[in-house]
Each structure stands twice: as C-alpha cells, then as structure tokens.
Scaffold this active site. Structure first.
Site, PDB file in Angstrom:
ATOM      1  N   CYS A   1       0.937  -1.408  -0.322  1.00 26.69           N
ATOM      2  CA  CYS A   1      -0.172   0.054  -0.034  1.00 26.69           C
ATOM      3  C   CYS A   1       0.350   0.992   0.169  1.00 26.69           C
ATOM      4  O   CYS A   1       0.830   2.246  -0.919  1.00 26.69           O
ATOM      5  CB  CYS A   1      -1.346  -0.050   0.980  1.00 26.69           C
ATOM      6  SG  CYS A   1      -0.492  -0.167   2.838  1.00 26.69           S
TER       7      CYS A   1
ATOM      8  N   ASP B   1      -7.217   5.275  -3.503  1.00 28.47           N
ATOM      9  CA  ASP B   1      -6.793   4.320  -3.258  1.00 28.47           C
ATOM     10  C   ASP B   1      -5.837   3.536  -4.568  1.00 28.47           C
ATOM     11  O   ASP B   1      -7.104   3.000  -4.524  1.00 28.47           O
ATOM     12  CB  ASP B   1      -7.292   3.438  -2.062  1.00 28.47           C
ATOM     13  CG  ASP B   1      -6.539   2.275  -1.129  1.00 28.47           C
ATOM     14  OD1 ASP B   1      -5.220   2.301  -1.972  1.00 28.47           O
ATOM     15  OD2 ASP B   1      -7.017   2.044  -0.396  1.00 28.47           O
TER      16      ASP B   1
ATOM     17  N   ASN C   1     -14.313   4.313   9.909  1.00 28.85           N
ATOM     18  CA  ASN C   1     -14.709   4.870  10.387  1.00 28.85           C
ATOM     19  C   ASN C   1     -15.932   3.105  10.932  1.00 28.85           C
ATOM     20  O   ASN C   1     -17.373   3.765  11.014  1.00 28.85           O
ATOM     21  CB  ASN C   1     -16.247   5.442  10.366  1.00 28.85           C
ATOM     22  CG  ASN C   1     -16.624   6.451  11.664  1.00 28.85           C
ATOM     23  OD1 ASN C   1     -16.427   6.043  13.044  1.00 28.85           O
ATOM     24  ND2 ASN C   1     -17.496   7.344  12.111  1.00 28.85           N
TER      25      ASN C   1
ATOM     26  N   HIS D   1      -2.983   1.230   6.709  1.00 28.10           N
ATOM     27  CA  HIS D   1      -3.593   1.450   5.080  1.00 28.10           C
ATOM     28  C   HIS D   1      -2.822   2.811   4.812  1.00 28.10           C
ATOM     29  O   HIS D   1      -2.889   3.838   5.402  1.00 28.10           O
ATOM     30  CB  HIS D   1      -4.342   0.644   4.874  1.00 28.10           C
ATOM     31  CG  HIS D   1      -4.903   1.027   3.603  1.00 28.10           C
ATOM     32  ND1 HIS D   1      -3.818  -0.195   2.653  1.00 28.10           N
ATOM     33  CD2 HIS D   1      -6.160   1.264   2.919  1.00 28.10           C
ATOM     34  CE1 HIS D   1      -4.201   0.001   1.549  1.00 28.10           C
ATOM     35  NE2 HIS D   1      -5.448   0.852   1.466  1.00 28.10           N
TER      36      HIS D   1
END
Length: 658
Positions: free
Chosen positions: A253, A333, A373, A310
């Site tokens: 990542c 991402d 979250n 991450h």
C-alpha cells in the site's frame, strides 16, 4: 509557471497562465504592424484532435489576452525582425502534450510542441490552492515521509517522490495514454483530461496492474522473485522500470500511494500521502467488520479485516459534480482491494462526504468511510451453526490518521478531517446516517422523501379501477406532509383537461378510485389520464412530485374473413369480412360505424357500415363484402367509431390465393 525543477530544455507550462514565444520574420518579409498583420494559432492534443472535444482550438491575435480561454496578443520588438507573442491557455484545457501551429492566410507552420499541466497557482483552475506554503509542499516538494507501524508506535519512513526527475513527466503521460479508457475511446479520454477528478481516478487504476498494463504488481505473501516492497525508497526507479519493461514486481500500500503522489504532483495536482492506523477492509459493504470465530476460538475467514495501517493519497481539487462544499481534499486509493465500476480503483471521494457520512457522493465513499469509521463486532459460531455476538468496538477503526506536516518532517494528525471525535454524539450520528444511506444505496434508493405511483391491472376503457400513490420517508427524522393525489384528462400533446378525481390526506398512502362516471366524459379519444402525486413538508415547505400518464386499454376488434364458410380468400371472388367489438362501457354507444380498407381488397377506397346504437356490455357486430383483385398478401385495416368510444383500430393479414 513553476516548472523550472523539471530542468528540461523544452516548453512546460501550466494552464491558465500566459507564456511568451518569439517569432523571427523571414528575410525580406513585410514589417509586422500592430493591429494590421494577423495570423491564427492552432493548439492540438491527442491522436484525434477535434474542436468539439476541446482538443483542438484555433484563436487569432487580439489586443490583449483573455484569462478564461485560449487567446494571444503580439508585440513588435524594437529590432523590427522579431515578434513577441503572448499566449494564454484556458484554465479548463485538457492537460498533456500539445502541438502549436501558426496559420497565416492558409500557410501553416509548425512551431513545435509543449506540455500543459494543471495549475495550483491559477484561481480559475480546478486544482487551485490558495496557500503558497501548501503549494510548495503538495506540488513542488520531491521528498516526503510515509508513516507505518501501529497506532501506539508510529514511525516515519522517508520517500523520494522525484516528480521532476529526468523522464518522469513523460512516463506519467505515457501512463495516461496506456489506460484502457484511452485505448477504448482516445478522443473522449483526452477531452476528459481537463478534469482532475477524472485523471485521479484513472491514476488510481493505472498505478496497480490488476486490470491493465499498470505500473505495480501487489503481493502480500512470501516473496521469492522481484523486489520486496520494503526495499523501495523512491518512485523514480519503479516508474522507469515500468516504462521500459512493463509491470514491476512488487508493491504494497505505501508503495502504491507514493507512486500516486509522484504522478499527481508531476501532472500538477496537489497531493499528500495519508496513513490510517487500524484501517478496515469492509468486503461486504455493510460498514461493519465482522470477526467470526468457532467455539475453539479459531478465526473463520469472511473477507473482512483490519490492517495495522493502510496508506492512500489525498488530492486537492474542486468537485463541481458534487457541489462546492465538497471541494478540497479528495481521498483515492490505488492499492487494489475491491472493484469500482468493474475496475480495481478507489476514489476520489470528498473528505467532507466521508466525515458527514454522505455515502451517495462519488466515488467509493462507502468503502473509504468504512476504512476510517466502521464498527467492529466479534461473533462466535455455535455448534448449531448460529452466530452469536459476544463483543465489539466502535473506536478501534480509524486512528491517528497521519500525513507529513507542511514545511517540516513532523507528523500531522488529520483524523478530524475524516471523522468527528471518536465516541462523540456527532460521530455516532454520522455513523447511523451512513448506515442508513448505505442501505438505501444498496437498494438503489436515494435519501429524502420519495413518491411512487402504482397502477392496477385491468385499466380498460369503461371499467372502474384504483391507482395508488405511496410516500416513503428515507430521512432519519419524522416528516409531516400534506399529500395530494390528482387525476386529470390529458391530450397526446400534453394539454391538460378537466379533473377526473382527487384526494388529499396526511397518510403515507393514497388511493384514487377512477370510475367511468368521473373520467368518461372528460378524457379525449387519446384515452390518456395524467396522475400527479404532490407532497408538501409543512416544516420546510419542501415540495415533492411524481407523475405518471396512463393509457386506458381499448377493446379488441375480432376480424374474420370468410369464403363459403371457410377462412380463405380467392382472387376475383367476393369474400365476407366479419367484425365484432364488445362494448366495454356501462352505457349505450350511438352513431356507431365500422370502416374497412385494404389494398386490392376494397376497390381502392374505404367501406363504411353505420348503425344507430350498441347496447352496454354487448357486442357490436357487422360484416362487409370484399373484392380481392390480385393474389398475394394484403392487410385489412378496421376502424370502429362512435359517440363515446372513438377510433378503435385493428387489422388482419389476408392471403389471397389465385
């Protein structure tokens, strides 16, 4: 133009900012005269430049440049044999490699190429960033810190972005040209490169190699070939290897994110690398991380997981597709985790939409919201197969979200940009709203009040039937609304007629009984009724409306063609056509008629049979004699007309044998 760091002897400019070129007049040319001598400049980008796509633009000299569009002005130098031309590009132009051509009375001269980049210094550019110190950090800085470890032990790792390194910009443009959208439709793709949202989404897909010939192959298991992700210290080597040999092995990542930051900054999009500690991977999109165990405490894999950390990127841009309040940092991402629109990419999603739990906003807001979250539940599978929840947490996901501080190597905590304080009333309210929005999205619904009109079967002209309007409240709070349901006659051209019936209520469901006695006298021969459902929120004076036009079914005309008791027709022999229609109305029909016509069947003109009346719910029936004059296939057209049932049509195929 802030492009000197590229260090190349070629023209690299940012859009919306003027630049100057010097034209040398040929020996013996006429003197250039301000306001009299004129020529046209042509800029083109992409393999199929078109004016309609804004990938080809022609513009003439003006008295001065215009800062909102491609424009040019010229000034004769004192030497007399050179002309200084100031060119301004549109701040909404597609980025990329351009050619510049001069057209003087049809004689075209190629002046050369230049590269146009996004411009964080231009207030009219979608990536405009007001702070100069932030522009220095997020566009021009070639070094950074990537944060790894756990939320209790955060460690910074230096990274060399090297976005201005030799050949890097060309590799970034090559990446755009090798993305599948360019291959599928180069014209559309090049035109869309004006939009940093589009470019960022393309980069998110192209940094990984899962769906295309992207840059980096991801691997999280044991590595016996290629380069271990932990060995990389900068982006340049990876990008150059990809340009020469294709997908590079291997990355994880932080490497994917660092590459995305390098390419974004090289193209002019402000970008920062972000680390999320306790990062959730929600594989089933329910905003819950479900840890499943058997009775012996062994973990049962279900796809959900929580990573120690991450890493992804935030990019700065306007979001006209969402509204100005969603401008600013957008999370994307490039690590391949889940598919988005069928491709391994993610984002860009507005941090504002993530923080507020507005998961219907593009792109991939539910996935990124869950990363920071999601709630966690621990469940055990009993011997009977039932799962029982035994513990959980609302605070273990999304901790110490970190990025490098502006102008220093210190860590900056930006958790508050992604979520309200953990455990606060605001954070819990947002989570509940997000769960609500996510369920609506999975059902294909939008938040708010929704009206739907439902029809019943058997809506035949002359019958009585019911229609329904249903109000659904997809808000989190209770609403009190006036609810009106109206049926009006309408013509095919949209002209409204009289009201058939109407109802008003405060209930969630309204029904209208449409009886022939109420609609029969007001509808036209088009047999159309417009249904309108209207609600008004008493507190907010918010209006909602749904409409549906219904067409009443008409009765069928049964047609039979007989010759001597058989269903056949012979040329030059009279045959009988028999027509039958059941009167669907609860009242008699007056001035009834059947009209028939068919090529080579009715001697070139229609035949009409009239009679006085038809009894309610009884058949209207008549017959006519046809005279086939040639063999082959023909069509017999039939029209029924009366005072209260107009223009009912049907046909039958007739084969005339020789």
């Amino acid at each position: 133009h802030h492009t000197e760091l590229f260090g190349e002897e070629r023209l690299l400019v940012r859009r919306g900012e003027p630049f100057i070129i010097i034209l040398h007049l040929k020996h013996g040319s006429e003197e250039f005269k301000q306001g009299e001598t004129s020529f046209t400049l042509i800029v083109e980008t992409g393999p199929l430049p078109r004016k309609e796509s804004d990938t080809k633009v022609s513009f003439s000299l003006g008295e001065s440049i215009v800062d909102t569009e491609w424009s040019a002005s010229a000034l004769n130098e004192s030497s007399g044999n050179t002309v200084s031309v100031t060119i301004n590009s549109s701040p909404n132009s597609p980025i990329g490699l351009y050619s510049l051509t001069l057209d003087q009375e049809g004689q075209k001269t190629n002046l050369g190429n230049f590269i146009l980049l996004f411009n964080a210094w231009c207030p009219r550019d979608a990536v405009y960033m007001q702070s100069e110190t932030k522009r220095q950090e997020y566009v021009l800085s070639q070094h950074g810190q990537i944060y790894k470890g756990t939320h209790k032990r955060i460690k910074g790792m230096p990274w060399n972005f090297g976005q201005f390194g030799e050949g890097i910009l060309d590799i970034c443009l090559k990446m755009l040209d090798e993305n599948p959208k360019f291959v599928f439709d180069a014209d559309k793709d090049c035109s869309a490169r004006r939009n940093p949202v589009y470019v960022t989404r393309v980069l998110s897909a192209m940094i990984n190699s899962n769906d295309d010939r992207g840059v980096l192959v991801g691997k999280w298991g044991e590595i016996s070939d290629g380069v271990h992700p932990g060995e990389w210290i900068g982006s340049g080597d990876i990008l150059r290897q990809w340009a020469e040999r294709g997908p590079v092995r291997y990355g994880q990542c932080w490497v994917f994110a660092s590459l995305a930051c390098t390419v974004s900054r090289s193209l002019g999009i402000p970008c920062r690398v972000v680390t999320n500690f306790g990062s959730a991977h929600d594989s089933d999109a329910n905003l819950l991380i479900e840890n499943l165990y058997d009775e012996d405490g062994e973990s049962l894999s279900n796809g959900d997981s929580i990573w120690n950390f991450h890493v992804w990127v935030d990019s700065w841009m306007a979001r006209p597709d969402l509204g100005s309040k969603y401008d600013g940092w957008q999370a994307s991402d490039p690590t391949p985790q889940e598919r988005s629109d069928g491709v391994f990419c993610c984002g860009p999603a507005s941090l504002r939409s993530i923080k507020e739990g507005e998961l219907t906003k593009k792109y991939d807001a539910p996935f990124i919201f869950a990363e920071v979250n999601a709630d966690v539940v621990d469940m055990v599978r009993l011997s009977n197969g039932q799962f029982v929840e035994f513990s959980g947490s609302t605070k273990s996901v999304g901790r110490f979200i970190s990025t490098k501080a502006v102008g220093s190597d210190k860590r900056r905590d930006i958790t508050h940009k992604y979520k309200y304080a953990e455990g606060s009333a605001e954070e819990r309210q947002v989570y509940e709203k997000a769960q609500h929005h996510n369920k609506l999205q999975q059902r294909g619904e939008e938040p708010g009040l929704h009206l739907k009109i439902k029809l019943s079967d058997g809506m035949i002209m002359g019958s009585d039937f019911e229609v329904y309007a249903v109000l659904t409240n997809n808000h989190m709070e209770t609403k009190t609304c006036n609810f009106l349901f109206i049926a009006k006659a309408v013509s095919y051209n949209g002209k409204l007629g009289d009201t058939c019936t109407a109802e008003m209520s405060l209930s969630r469901r309204l029904s209208l009984k449409l009886e022939y006695d109420s609609y029969g006298s007001v509808i036209t021969s088009d047999r159309l009724i417009l249904l309108s459902a209207i609600t008004v929120d008493k507190q907010t004076i918010d209006y909602h409306k749904a409409e549906k036009t219904i067409v009443l079914d008409e009765p069928d005309i049964e047609i039979k063609v007989w010759l001597d008791g058989w269903r056949k027709a012979l040329v030059n022999q009279p045959v009988t056509a028999e027509m039958t229609l059941l009167n669907p109305l609860p009242e008699p029909l007056h001035n009834c008629s059947f009209t028939v016509e068919g090529v080579d069947l009715t001697n070139g003109k229609p035949i009409t049979v009239k009679y006085v009346r038809s009894i309610p719910k009884q058949e209207a029936k008549t017959s006519v004699e046809l005279s086939p004059t040639s063999s082959g296939s023909s069509v017999l057209l039939v029209n029924f007309d009366s005072d209260n049932l107009r223009n009912i049509k049907s046909f039958i195929n007739v084969v005339v044998m020789a």
